[in-house]
Design a protein around this motif. Structure first.
Motif, short mmCIF file in Angstrom:
data_model
loop_
_atom_site.label_atom_id
_atom_site.label_comp_id
_atom_site.label_asym_id
_atom_site.label_seq_id
_atom_site.Cartn_x
_atom_site.Cartn_y
_atom_site.Cartn_z
N MET A 171 -3.66 91.41 14.25
CA MET A 171 -3.84 89.97 14.41
C MET A 171 -4.98 89.70 15.40
N LYS A 172 -5.90 88.82 15.06
CA LYS A 172 -7.03 88.51 15.92
C LYS A 172 -6.56 87.84 17.21
N LYS A 173 -7.09 88.31 18.34
CA LYS A 173 -6.69 87.74 19.63
C LYS A 173 -7.44 86.44 19.89
N ILE A 174 -6.79 85.53 20.58
CA ILE A 174 -7.38 84.23 20.87
C ILE A 174 -7.29 83.95 22.38
N ILE A 175 -7.90 82.85 22.79
CA ILE A 175 -7.76 82.35 24.16
C ILE A 175 -6.84 81.14 24.12
N ILE A 176 -5.85 81.14 25.00
CA ILE A 176 -4.92 80.02 25.10
C ILE A 176 -5.14 79.33 26.44
N ALA A 177 -5.52 78.06 26.42
CA ALA A 177 -5.78 77.28 27.63
C ALA A 177 -4.66 76.27 27.84
N ILE A 178 -3.99 76.35 28.99
CA ILE A 178 -2.91 75.42 29.31
C ILE A 178 -3.32 74.63 30.55
N ASP A 179 -3.58 73.35 30.35
CA ASP A 179 -3.97 72.46 31.45
C ASP A 179 -2.88 71.42 31.69
N GLY A 180 -3.00 70.73 32.83
CA GLY A 180 -2.04 69.67 33.09
C GLY A 180 -1.89 69.39 34.57
N PHE A 181 -0.98 68.48 34.86
CA PHE A 181 -0.76 68.03 36.23
C PHE A 181 -0.05 69.10 37.06
N SER A 182 -0.13 68.97 38.38
CA SER A 182 0.52 69.93 39.27
C SER A 182 2.04 69.88 39.10
N SER A 183 2.67 71.02 39.31
CA SER A 183 4.14 71.15 39.27
C SER A 183 4.75 70.76 37.93
N CYS A 184 4.00 70.99 36.85
CA CYS A 184 4.53 70.76 35.50
C CYS A 184 5.19 72.01 34.93
N GLY A 185 5.13 73.09 35.67
CA GLY A 185 5.67 74.35 35.15
C GLY A 185 4.68 75.08 34.27
N LYS A 186 3.38 74.77 34.40
CA LYS A 186 2.36 75.42 33.57
C LYS A 186 2.36 76.93 33.75
N SER A 187 2.41 77.36 35.01
CA SER A 187 2.34 78.80 35.30
C SER A 187 3.52 79.54 34.70
N LYS B 157 3.08 82.32 31.85
CA LYS B 157 3.54 83.70 32.08
C LYS B 157 4.49 84.14 30.98
N ASP B 158 5.46 83.28 30.67
CA ASP B 158 6.46 83.62 29.64
C ASP B 158 5.80 83.85 28.29
N LEU B 159 4.87 82.95 27.92
CA LEU B 159 4.21 83.07 26.63
C LEU B 159 3.38 84.36 26.58
N ALA B 160 2.64 84.64 27.66
CA ALA B 160 1.81 85.85 27.70
C ALA B 160 2.68 87.10 27.53
N ARG B 161 3.81 87.12 28.22
CA ARG B 161 4.71 88.28 28.12
C ARG B 161 5.25 88.42 26.70
N GLY C 221 -12.01 86.38 30.76
CA GLY C 221 -11.59 86.05 29.40
C GLY C 221 -12.50 86.55 28.30
N LYS C 222 -13.48 87.37 28.65
CA LYS C 222 -14.47 87.83 27.66
C LYS C 222 -13.85 88.53 26.46
N GLU C 223 -12.81 89.32 26.72
CA GLU C 223 -12.19 90.10 25.64
C GLU C 223 -11.13 89.33 24.86
N LYS C 224 -10.89 88.08 25.24
CA LYS C 224 -9.83 87.24 24.64
C LYS C 224 -8.44 87.86 24.89
N GLY C 225 -7.44 87.41 24.17
CA GLY C 225 -6.09 87.92 24.41
C GLY C 225 -5.55 87.51 25.77
N ILE C 226 -5.91 86.28 26.21
CA ILE C 226 -5.45 85.81 27.52
C ILE C 226 -4.79 84.44 27.39
N VAL C 227 -3.91 84.18 28.35
CA VAL C 227 -3.33 82.84 28.55
C VAL C 227 -3.74 82.43 29.96
N MET C 228 -4.48 81.35 30.08
CA MET C 228 -4.92 80.88 31.40
C MET C 228 -4.48 79.44 31.61
#
Length: 230
Positions: A1-17, A21-25, A124-131
């Motif tokens: 499966m081709k790797k992609i970049i996943i970007a998660i933005d939003g307000f502070s203390s939304c539980g983004k991290s 982390k959970d999705l990446a794992r 993020g050059k190699e993709k396959g990241i969640v940031m």
């Protein structure tokens, strides 16, 4: 499966991290906490007397010292990244309220953002990241194949932060945390460089009333859709 970049933005203390982390794992991707990088710069400023008596940043001094600030991540036994500042782990220290109350003005500085965006793009050059962060889908990786923008009410976010700090044995003030959350929102949305905003092609996730399980299921579904036509 081709790797992609996943970007998660939003307000502070939304539980983004936590969700990133959970999705990446879950999908076997590398997780990168961009917010931790700005917190690490803030901690450096606090430890090197780069705030004046009025709590304003000594911008010129910080600018001269930026090339002395080395930020990296080291995986712990659970495979989660722990923030390193100049070779020293600072993960717990960068999460305190003192750092939280000072990070937005530091992150608003153009030369700080430019330096850290370059570092993030390199990671993020190699993709396959969640940031996750404030401007990942708009400034760092505008080409990301999956963009999520997370929001929740200020009161709910402050309560989550309060519970988190209490669980760590601290004795926080809810009113102080709520003020900090609202002030960070104001600074993040109104800064001149890369203000917090939802990218046009980002999916909106309001997690005010979602359970962790519901949020997880929704995120994984979006990942499957994104990778099916990546």
């Amino acid at each position: 499966m081709k790797k992609i970049i996943i970007a998660i933005d939003g307000f502070s203390s939304c539980g983004k991290s936590t969700m990133a982390k959970d999705l990446a794992r879950e999908i076997g991707y590398i997780y990168i906490d961009s917010g931790a990088m700005y917190r690490a710069v803030t901690l450096y400023c606090m430890e090197h007397d780069l705030f004046d008596a009025d709590n304003q940043i000594k911008e010129e001094e910080l600018k001269q010292q930026m090339n002395q600030i080395k930020i990296s991540f080291k995986l712990d036994e659970k495979g989660l990244p722990r923030t390193q500042l100049n070779g020293v782990e600072v993960e717990d220290r960068i999460r305190c309220l003192d750092v939280s109350s000072r990070v937005s003005p530091v992150a608003a500085l153009g030369f700080v953002r430019e330096a850290l965006v370059r570092l993030q793009q390199e990671m993020g050059k190699e993709k396959g990241i969640v940031m996750d962060g404030r401007d990942i889908g708009t400034a760092v990786f505008p080409q990301a194949e999956l963009k999520i923008f997370v929001t929740a009410s200020a009161e709910i976010r402050a309560r989550r932060r309060f519970d988190e700090l209490t669980a760590k044995g601290q004795n926080p003030s809810f009113e102080e945390i709520l003020h900090n959350v609202e002030e960070r929102d104001r600074i993040d949305q109104n800064r001149s460089v890369s203000p917090l905003r939802q990218a046009e092609d980002a999916l909106l996730l309001d997690n005010s009333t979602l359970t962790i399980a519901e949020q997880k299921a929704w995120l994984f579904e979006q990942f499957k859709k994104a990778t099916s036509h990546a």
